[in-house]
Scaffold this motif. Sequence first.
Motif, PDB file in Angstrom:
ATOM      1  N   GLY A 155       0.784  -1.231   0.000  1.00 24.94           N
ATOM      2  CA  GLY A 155       0.000   0.000   0.000  1.00 24.94           C
ATOM      3  C   GLY A 155       0.811   1.272   0.000  1.00 24.94           C
ATOM      4  N   ALA A 156       2.144   1.165  -0.156  1.00 22.12           N
ATOM      5  CA  ALA A 156       3.002   2.354  -0.112  1.00 22.12           C
ATOM      6  C   ALA A 156       3.233   2.974  -1.477  1.00 22.12           C
ATOM      7  N   GLY A 157       2.677   2.381  -2.519  1.00 23.30           N
ATOM      8  CA  GLY A 157       2.843   2.946  -3.853  1.00 23.30           C
ATOM      9  C   GLY A 157       4.063   2.461  -4.596  1.00 23.30           C
ATOM     10  N   VAL A 158       4.809   1.542  -4.000  1.00 19.87           N
ATOM     11  CA  VAL A 158       5.966   0.931  -4.653  1.00 19.87           C
ATOM     12  C   VAL A 158       5.551  -0.468  -5.102  1.00 19.87           C
ATOM     13  N   PRO A 159       5.739  -0.819  -6.392  1.00 19.95           N
ATOM     14  CA  PRO A 159       5.260  -2.110  -6.897  1.00 19.95           C
ATOM     15  C   PRO A 159       6.148  -3.273  -6.461  1.00 19.95           C
ATOM     16  N   ALA A 160       6.026  -3.675  -5.206  1.00 20.44           N
ATOM     17  CA  ALA A 160       6.793  -4.787  -4.659  1.00 20.44           C
ATOM     18  C   ALA A 160       5.906  -6.018  -4.571  1.00 20.44           C
ATOM     19  N   PRO A 161       6.493  -7.214  -4.519  1.00 16.92           N
ATOM     20  CA  PRO A 161       5.677  -8.419  -4.370  1.00 16.92           C
ATOM     21  C   PRO A 161       4.936  -8.409  -3.037  1.00 16.92           C
ATOM     22  N   GLY A 162       3.848  -9.153  -2.974  1.00 20.21           N
ATOM     23  CA  GLY A 162       3.126  -9.331  -1.724  1.00 20.21           C
ATOM     24  C   GLY A 162       3.611 -10.591  -1.011  1.00 20.21           C
ATOM     25  N   LEU A 163       3.679 -10.536   0.287  1.00 16.28           N
ATOM     26  CA  LEU A 163       4.151 -11.677   1.074  1.00 16.28           C
ATOM     27  C   LEU A 163       3.028 -12.690   1.255  1.00 16.28           C
ATOM     28  N   VAL A 164       3.331 -13.966   0.973  1.00 16.29           N
ATOM     29  CA  VAL A 164       2.385 -15.048   1.204  1.00 16.29           C
ATOM     30  C   VAL A 164       2.793 -15.862   2.425  1.00 16.29           C
ATOM     31  N   ALA A 165       4.065 -16.250   2.485  1.00 15.64           N
ATOM     32  CA  ALA A 165       4.547 -17.040   3.622  1.00 15.64           C
ATOM     33  C   ALA A 165       6.065 -16.971   3.669  1.00 15.64           C
ATOM     34  N   VAL A 166       6.633 -17.226   4.839  1.00 14.94           N
ATOM     35  CA  VAL A 166       8.081 -17.253   4.993  1.00 14.94           C
ATOM     36  C   VAL A 166       8.456 -18.447   5.858  1.00 14.94           C
ATOM     37  N   ASP A 167       9.542 -19.100   5.483  1.00 10.95           N
ATOM     38  CA  ASP A 167      10.061 -20.247   6.227  1.00 10.95           C
ATOM     39  C   ASP A 167      11.530 -19.984   6.521  1.00 10.95           C
ATOM     40  N   ARG A 168      11.792 -19.151   7.538  1.00  7.33           N
ATOM     41  CA  ARG A 168      13.155 -18.707   7.828  1.00  7.33           C
ATOM     42  C   ARG A 168      14.056 -19.840   8.284  1.00  7.33           C
ATOM     43  N   LYS A 169      13.508 -20.814   8.990  1.00  6.20           N
ATOM     44  CA  LYS A 169      14.322 -21.880   9.575  1.00  6.20           C
ATOM     45  C   LYS A 169      14.245 -23.190   8.794  1.00  6.20           C
ATOM     46  N   ALA A 170      13.704 -23.151   7.571  1.00  3.61           N
ATOM     47  CA  ALA A 170      13.593 -24.350   6.723  1.00  3.61           C
ATOM     48  C   ALA A 170      12.852 -25.473   7.439  1.00  3.61           C
ATOM     49  N   VAL A 171      11.763 -25.117   8.067  1.00  2.00           N
ATOM     50  CA  VAL A 171      10.928 -26.121   8.737  1.00  2.00           C
ATOM     51  C   VAL A 171      10.068 -26.861   7.722  1.00  2.00           C
ATOM     52  N   HIS A 172       9.550 -26.153   6.740  1.00  2.20           N
ATOM     53  CA  HIS A 172       8.653 -26.741   5.745  1.00  2.20           C
ATOM     54  C   HIS A 172       9.314 -26.941   4.392  1.00  2.20           C
ATOM     55  N   CYS A 173      10.416 -26.228   4.143  1.00  2.00           N
ATOM     56  CA  CYS A 173      11.140 -26.335   2.881  1.00  2.00           C
ATOM     57  C   CYS A 173      12.537 -26.889   3.148  1.00  2.00           C
ATOM     58  N   GLU A 174      13.194 -27.323   2.097  1.00  2.00           N
ATOM     59  CA  GLU A 174      14.535 -27.878   2.252  1.00  2.00           C
ATOM     60  C   GLU A 174      15.520 -26.803   2.707  1.00  2.00           C
ATOM     61  N   TYR A 175      15.311 -25.578   2.242  1.00  2.00           N
ATOM     62  CA  TYR A 175      16.174 -24.456   2.608  1.00  2.00           C
ATOM     63  C   TYR A 175      15.293 -23.276   3.024  1.00  2.00           C
ATOM     64  N   PRO A 176      15.842 -22.285   3.721  1.00  2.00           N
ATOM     65  CA  PRO A 176      15.063 -21.085   4.056  1.00  2.00           C
ATOM     66  C   PRO A 176      14.445 -20.469   2.798  1.00  2.00           C
ATOM     67  N   SER A 177      13.176 -20.150   2.869  1.00  2.00           N
ATOM     68  CA  SER A 177      12.455 -19.732   1.658  1.00  2.00           C
ATOM     69  C   SER A 177      11.400 -18.683   1.964  1.00  2.00           C
ATOM     70  N   LEU A 178      11.005 -17.993   0.893  1.00  2.00           N
ATOM     71  CA  LEU A 178       9.985 -16.960   0.966  1.00  2.00           C
ATOM     72  C   LEU A 178       9.015 -17.183  -0.188  1.00  2.00           C
ATOM     73  N   LEU A 179       7.730 -17.170   0.096  1.00  2.00           N
ATOM     74  CA  LEU A 179       6.704 -17.323  -0.929  1.00  2.00           C
ATOM     75  C   LEU A 179       6.023 -15.983  -1.127  1.00  2.00           C
ATOM     76  N   MET A 180       5.996 -15.515  -2.389  1.00  2.00           N
ATOM     77  CA  MET A 180       5.474 -14.181  -2.690  1.00  2.00           C
ATOM     78  C   MET A 180       4.543 -14.221  -3.891  1.00  2.00           C
ATOM     79  N   THR A 181       3.802 -13.137  -4.058  1.00  2.00           N
ATOM     80  CA  THR A 181       2.993 -13.004  -5.256  1.00  2.00           C
ATOM     81  C   THR A 181       3.903 -12.767  -6.453  1.00  2.00           C
ATOM     82  N   HIS A 182       3.406 -13.129  -7.622  1.00  2.00           N
ATOM     83  CA  HIS A 182       4.166 -12.952  -8.863  1.00  2.00           C
ATOM     84  C   HIS A 182       3.790 -11.622  -9.497  1.00  2.00           C
TER      85      HIS A 182
END
Length: 302
Positions: free
Chosen positions: A67-94
């Motif tokens: 909402g700041a007027g900068v066209p950045a991706p939207g955050l969907v989920a984050v897995d900082r400690k690789a609990v759900h993914c093989e490595y630390p990962s970030l899921l974002m809008t395309h």
Amino acid sequence: MGRHLDMGERVVKTEALHGGITAEMRRLTVGGRDGGTRDLVLRTFVDVEYADDWLNRERCAVALLAGAGVPAPGLVAVDRKAVHCEYPSLLMTHLAGRTVLEDEGVEARVPLLARELVAIHAVRPAPAERPPGFVTLTTADTVVTPKGADAAAWAAAVDVIREPAPAYEGRFLHRDFHPGNVLLDVPSPSPTALQITGVVDWAGASWGPADLDVARCCTNLALLHGPAWGVRFAGAYEKAGGVLAAAASDRLYWQVRDALAVSEEVQQVSLPWRGAGRTELTARIVEERLDAYVATLMDASG
């Protein structure tokens, strides 16, 4: 990841995205029960020493920019400690659009880049929401002088960063703003009617001087399109309303610091450019352009 999708959705296709240096990128096509699809992007930090810090910076930045007027991706989920993914990962809008790195049309793109960076620096987070302070790892002792470089210019440049960093007014920084992290809509048959559709890779988001972000884009433009474009970008930024350090010596400090930082990672910087079609930009050519850019900066400083 499935728990972050809507009910009935599933991943029906994955596609590797090229151009990243610090992370692996995949576009995930998600199919719904109604037959429609949507795209997400999975950003994965494979064996990266500072993955947790970078993921946290990116997570906070994209949340702040909503909402700041900068066209950045939207955050969907984050897995900082690789609990759900093989490595630390970030899921974002395309985001729609593509990077544009060719020489043709650079004159039209530079003002767009400048205006977008001014918009980023205009974001004013509350003190508690500010990203961590900027980091510069390059020192006078780690600079890698290219073979055959202008020794006098490089020695003078190294002396510049031996000095303490100038005082500055803090701003919200992207910290790696350059054409490779900006997506454009290039309409046909009128490729000059450009529009920025996205700014990606917020893993370095920081609090620091606007000059540092400007210097990063200057260096990349100089290596992609020639030293003159690095010099011109700073002027375009000011013309777009951006404010740089008042003292020429302070501006030079940040410009030189960023240029010398690239000396340590020429191969990493040039590889994705060649993968994107700029096959002539070998590591050696990029070194030569970096040398010319450093010499230009030092000549201009008198």
